[in-house]
Design an enzyme around this catalytic site. Structure first.
Site, PDB file in Angstrom:
ATOM      1  N   SER A 213      40.528 112.499  31.519  1.00 14.85           N
ATOM      2  CA  SER A 213      40.295 111.161  31.000  1.00 14.85           C
ATOM      3  C   SER A 213      40.748 110.167  32.070  1.00 14.85           C
ATOM      4  CB  SER A 213      41.046 110.996  29.678  1.00 14.85           C
ATOM      5  OG  SER A 213      40.652 109.821  29.023  1.00 14.85           O
TER       6      SER A 213
ATOM      7  N   HIS B   5      35.923 111.687  29.906  1.00 15.80           N
ATOM      8  CA  HIS B   5      35.708 110.550  29.013  1.00 15.80           C
ATOM      9  C   HIS B   5      35.089 109.425  29.817  1.00 15.80           C
ATOM     10  CE1 HIS B   5      39.254 111.950  26.313  1.00 15.80           C
ATOM     11  NE2 HIS B   5      38.151 112.639  26.113  1.00 15.80           N
TER      12      HIS B   5
ATOM     13  N   ASP C  96      43.477 113.855  23.541  1.00 11.23           N
ATOM     14  CA  ASP C  96      42.378 114.818  23.583  1.00 11.23           C
ATOM     15  C   ASP C  96      42.784 115.988  24.491  1.00 11.23           C
ATOM     16  OD1 ASP C  96      39.931 115.897  23.045  1.00 11.23           O
ATOM     17  OD2 ASP C  96      38.816 114.620  24.429  1.00 11.23           O
TER      18      ASP C  96
END
Lengths: 191, 269
Positions: free
Chosen positions: A13, A40, A134
């Protein structure tokens, strides 16, 4: 065709793109094990793939998979924007446009879980820098199914929240610097 | 939950309620089942089976929840702008235009398409047949109500498609809702259609079915692509989701790619 049962999954991310690029710049051109990358990113933006392709080497086989496309050795797959990316038992990709998970689509958890179920001990999952949670559950599933779980060390992560959360929940995960991650991948390749 | 337990649920839904999910993509179907279990706080597999057999209302709810109903207006602006520039000019040559929007969910993409037709001056002679397996989603679609909090995002996507007007001219805001204008709603006929078992019901110049095939395995994808082929007029167009391919279907050679990046195809003859 050269066969390999192994597969690598990378999830990242915020702050992970430089590490992903570092991996892609140093990886052997003979790296036969497929790599599936979930990053992401902003939705409805044109493909991140183009950007990655333009700043990495032209000899890499980079691809955003289409739905039901088989996983081929030697390819590096990037999860398409705004879809979850899963792998089915027959080792084909499956896309999923259901609700975001942990505010993310693609979700690292979703991809890691589905690949853990299919590949078990043949999966190496690598979780990089990020600012949310996540990947934490996904790493748990990878370990449960006997796969290798690697998390970027928080001190080397631009955003340490995501790797720190995964390490806290999963003491069995290996904590590595980007250089160690690259070294691990090199020794994984059979050539 | 094991894969065998998921198979049992699929068998049970077919036997007891007539819905056949056996050719859905296993990995995402399993995720859906787990999601419904979590949302409804079902303790275990046996409770789920018991409820599916004995509680008709729950079973209906389960089927609605298991199908994915996530959608938005002008998702993938590049798809809609390609539709405007490469498909609508050809459709304009027909005296009346018939369009099938398969798997329309709550209707956001149907109304996006209606806006494009309106701006091309084609809406008055177009009829859109919008179908879905999910009757609750269809009821919502018919009302044409969108959450006002999403309007800003939809406006941005609309602008990215190259929209010609002020997006706010297409809805009326009322409290927390925005209601799609009547003339757009009146161009659409909503009805239930299950791509797993139902057949062709008309002939169309354009079929849109976006991000529905991804939930099906190759066997079912093949069936549905044949159904679309047989429901298209000669030289009719087919728009899929931008990551959906026809490569694995037996009839792939009966289509030409109009735009392979946004997955618009055309029936060859």
């Amino acid at each position: 065709m050269i066969e390999t049962k192994k597969i690598v999954a990378i999830g990242g991310s915020a702050g992970s793109l430089p590490v992903v690029l570092q991996i892609l710049q140093t990886i052997s051109p003979n790296f036969i094990i497929p790599i599936v990358i979930v990053l992401h990113r902003l939705k409805n933006t044109p493909s991140e793939l183009d950007k990655i392709v333009s700043i990495t080497r032209s000899d890499l086989k980079l691809k955003e998979p289409d739905d039901k496309e088989p996983v081929y050795p030697g390819y590096i797959y990037i999860a398409p924007a705004n879809y979850h990316l899963l792998v089915e038992a027959d080792k084909c990709f499956s896309l999923d446009y259901s609700e975001p998970v942990q505010y993310s689509r693609p979700s690292i958890d979703v991809t890691f879980e589905s690949m853990a179920a299919v590949y078990g001990a043949d999966l190496s999952a690598i979780l990089l820098s990020g600012a949310n949670n996540d990947g934490m559950e996904g790493i748990t599933r990878v370990i449960e199914k006997g796969g290798k779980a690697i998390v970027q060390s928080p001190v080397t992560s631009e955003y340490p929240v995501m790797p720190a959360a995964a390490i806290r929940k999963n003491p069995a995960a290996f904590v590595c610097t980007p250089v160690e991650i690259i070294g691990y991948l090199e020794q994984l390749n059979p050539f | 939950m094991t894969n065998e337990e998921v198979d049992e649920i699929i068998l049970l839904l077919h036997r007891e309620h007539g819905y056949d999910f056996s050719n859905y993509s296993p990995a995402s179907f399993k995720r859906r089942v787990l999601r419904v279990i979590a949302l409804n706080r079902i303790a275990n597999f046996y409770d789920l089976k018991f409820a599916l057999v004995n509680d008709k209302k729950f079973a209906g709810h389960f089927v609605q929840e298991i199908t994915v109903n996530v959608t938005e207006m002008f998702r993938d602006p590049q798809f809609f702008s390609a539709l405007s520039s490469r498909v609508l000019p050809t459709l304009a040559s027909y005296p009346s235009i018939k369009i099938w929007h398969a798997g329309c969910s709550t209707g956001e993409e149907v109304y996006s398409l209606a806006i494009l037709l309106h701006e091309a001056g084609l809406l008055k002679r177009s009829r859109i047949y919008a179908t879905d397996i999910n009757t609750a989603a269809l009821e919502k679609a018919k009302k044409g109500i969108i959450d006002v909090r999403l309007v800003k995002e939809y406006t941005q996507s609309y602008i990215k498609t190259g929209g010609k007007n002020d997006f706010s001219s297409y809805y009326t805001a009322r409290y927390d809702n925005a209601i799609i204008k009547k003339e757009l709603r009146e161009s659409v006929v909503f009805s239930q259609h299950n791509l797993v078992v139902d057949g062709a019901f008309n002939e169309f110049q354009l079929i849109c079915c976006r991000n529905v095939l991804i939930y099906f395995n190759r066997v079912l994808q093949n069936r549905v692509l044949n159904l679309f082929y047989n429901s298209l007029a000669p030289l009719g167009f087919m728009g899929l989701g931008i990551k959906e391919a026809i490569l694995f279907a037996d009839i792939k050679n009966k289509f030409d790619a109009v735009d392979n990046t946004v997955k618009i195809f055309r029936r060859k003859d």
